[in-house]
Design an enzyme around this catalytic site. Structure first.
Site, short mmCIF file in Angstrom:
data_model
loop_
_atom_site.label_atom_id
_atom_site.label_comp_id
_atom_site.label_asym_id
_atom_site.label_seq_id
_atom_site.Cartn_x
_atom_site.Cartn_y
_atom_site.Cartn_z
N HIS A 81 34.66 67.13 40.30
CA HIS A 81 32.96 67.85 40.42
C HIS A 81 32.51 66.95 41.53
CE1 HIS A 81 29.28 68.24 39.23
NE2 HIS A 81 28.67 66.81 39.74
N ASP A 160 19.69 66.95 29.07
CA ASP A 160 20.03 66.74 30.36
C ASP A 160 18.51 67.50 31.16
OD1 ASP A 160 21.21 65.44 32.87
OD2 ASP A 160 21.55 67.36 33.67
N ARG A 167 12.40 63.93 34.80
CA ARG A 167 12.49 62.58 36.93
C ARG A 167 12.05 62.96 37.92
NH1 ARG A 167 18.71 62.46 35.97
NH2 ARG A 167 18.48 61.39 38.20
N SER A 182 23.59 62.05 33.91
CA SER A 182 23.40 63.25 33.87
C SER A 182 24.87 64.63 34.92
CB SER A 182 22.01 63.63 35.07
OG SER A 182 22.39 65.14 35.16
N LYS A 186 27.14 66.28 31.54
CA LYS A 186 27.23 67.86 31.68
C LYS A 186 28.88 67.96 31.86
CE LYS A 186 24.88 69.07 35.58
NZ LYS A 186 23.38 67.61 35.66
#
Length: 433
Positions: A81, A160, A167, A182, A186
């Site tokens: 990621h 999320d 947010r 967050s 995921k």
């Protein structure tokens, strides 16, 4: 247990229990807790922070707020990621390489929003490529050919999504525990066993400085350890765009060239480092240098390129576009950007370049915006390059002449050219394990 007590506890800088965090996440997701109550708690977390145990509980509660993908039948799945950047075509290049080395590559990616591009948009610029497949097909693809890249079609970590949107509206985005939870929620929901995270640092990244990037990395590694998901973070330089192209089909073309061995140095350095650590986590070898040599071998012998062809064909894409990238639809206008003076490129602000590409139509300002796959930017000169006044340093690809001319002007202003040469920041800043 009630939300008012939980808000008061965090307001008073006390540690929330796993049960209290689970209660909040579950009840906010299903609508039993109001936005204004959730906003009060998120603001208290933003101001007072969370420890590793709280952050991990928060992460796992969000990960399990929706569907959790089980990829265990594929064996060890190591997910990659990136925290995002400009010109980031790394997934398109790296995942076929990893698959060609025998590691199952099952990756869900998102669409672009704002000035950062999305892998799904890049894949969909290939005519016919289907990112919207179901999970059984996704898993079967990986079983059959070792790789599948798709969009996020599952209801992954809905808490999320809801908390992130909140947010954004209350100026609580820049919180390291909230960012870390967050990202990791995921990754855990997507079925990763082990995780290699590229944490980008600089003008085109969410983390603008090394200190914040290091803190975020350490927090995500702490979550990974407590969640029994081994995690490694690699800090990479995003002070200027990575590679030479920004834009969807332009980045696919660059990825194809890279898989054929014609790879920009910064792209190559990031690919080799991320790939070497994926191999290490998968148990394919602890020697990072030897792992890099394995990656270079599957590029040079064409196995990685053939795996990309296989991926595209298997998901409905027209491989003739990959075999001959001249077939991609071209933007109407290709406009040169000329250096305004002689000297050295000292700075090329990645965020500004990303915004220029977005305004051309390569990105979205709102979720519902359509993408123009053909438009974007090609960079001929980057930081450290010597340039002469009037020399072409980049090209703008535009479908609207007025937008194109404006982009040329803005990109000229984004290039900072001076008399003294500057040393570019290393592509790989730090490895945090």
């Amino acid at each position: 247990m009630n939300i008012l007590e939980i808000i008061a506890k965090k307001r008073d800088k006390k540690v929330l229990s796993k049960e209290e965090i689970d209660f909040f996440v579950k009840n906010y997701t299903n609508g039993n807790i109001t936005d204004y109550q959730a906003a009060a708690l998120i603001m208290a977390i933003y101001i007072n922070g969370m420890n590793y145990e709280e952050t991990t509980s928060f992460t796992l509660a969000m990960a399990h707020s929706g569907e959790v993908l089980d990829l265990s039948e594929l064996g060890m799945v190591v997910d990659k990621h990136s925290t995002g950047g400009i010109g980031d075509k790394i997934t398109l290049i790296l995942m076929p390489i990893i698959a060609s080395l025998g590691i199952p590559s099952a990756k869900m990616s998102g669409r672009g929003l704002g000035f950062t591009g999305g892998t799904v948009d890049k894949l969909e610029s290939i005519p016919g490529y289907n990112t919207n497949i179901d999970i059984s097909e996704f898993i079967n693809n990986v079983k059959n050919i070792g790789i599948s890249l798709m969009g996020q079609t599952l209801n992954l970590a809905p808490a999320d999504k809801k908390i992130y949107a909140l947010r954004d509206t209350i100026s609580c985005v820049e919180s390291i525990p909230l960012i870390a939870s967050s990202i990791m929620s995921k990754k855990i929901a997507a079925g990763a066993e082990k995780i290699v995270l590229e944490v980008t640092v600089g003008s085109g990244a969410f983390m603008k400085n090394i200190e914040d990037a290091t803190k975020l990395s350490e927090t995500m590694i702490g979550i990974g350890n407590l969640a029994d998901k081994e995690t490694i973070c690699i800090l990479t330089n995003m002070n200027q765009p990575i590679g030479y192209s920004i834009g969807n089909s332009l980045e696919v073309i660059e990825a194809v060239e890279a898989l054929n061995g014609n790879m920009q140095d910064d792209v190559k350095n990031v690919i080799l480092e991320l790939g070497a650590y994926i191999l290490k986590l998968d148990g394919k070898g602890d020697n990072i240098q030897e792992n890099k040599e394995k990656i270079e071998q599957v590029i040079s012998n064409g196995e990685a390129y053939r795996k990309f062809l296989q991926l595209v064909e298997n998901q409905g894409g027209d491989i003739s576009y990959i075999e001959n990238t001249e077939k991609f639809t071209k933007a109407k206008y290709k406009m040169p950007v000329e250096a305004v003076k002689t000297g050295y490129v000292q700075k090329l602000n990645a965020e500004e370049v990303g915004k220029i590409a977005m305004h051309l139509g390569a990105g979205r300002m709102k979720k519902e915006d359509n993408i123009d796959y053909a438009v974007g930017i090609e960079l001929l000169k980057k930081v450290g390059c010597q340039v002469g006044q009037g020399e072409t340093i980049a090209y703008i690809y535009a479908d609207d002449e007025q937008k194109g001319r404006k982009a040329v002007e803005k990109l000229q202003q984004t290039y900072e050219i001076g008399e003294q040469n500057v040393e570019k920041v290393a592509d790989i800043i730090e490895i945090i394990e």
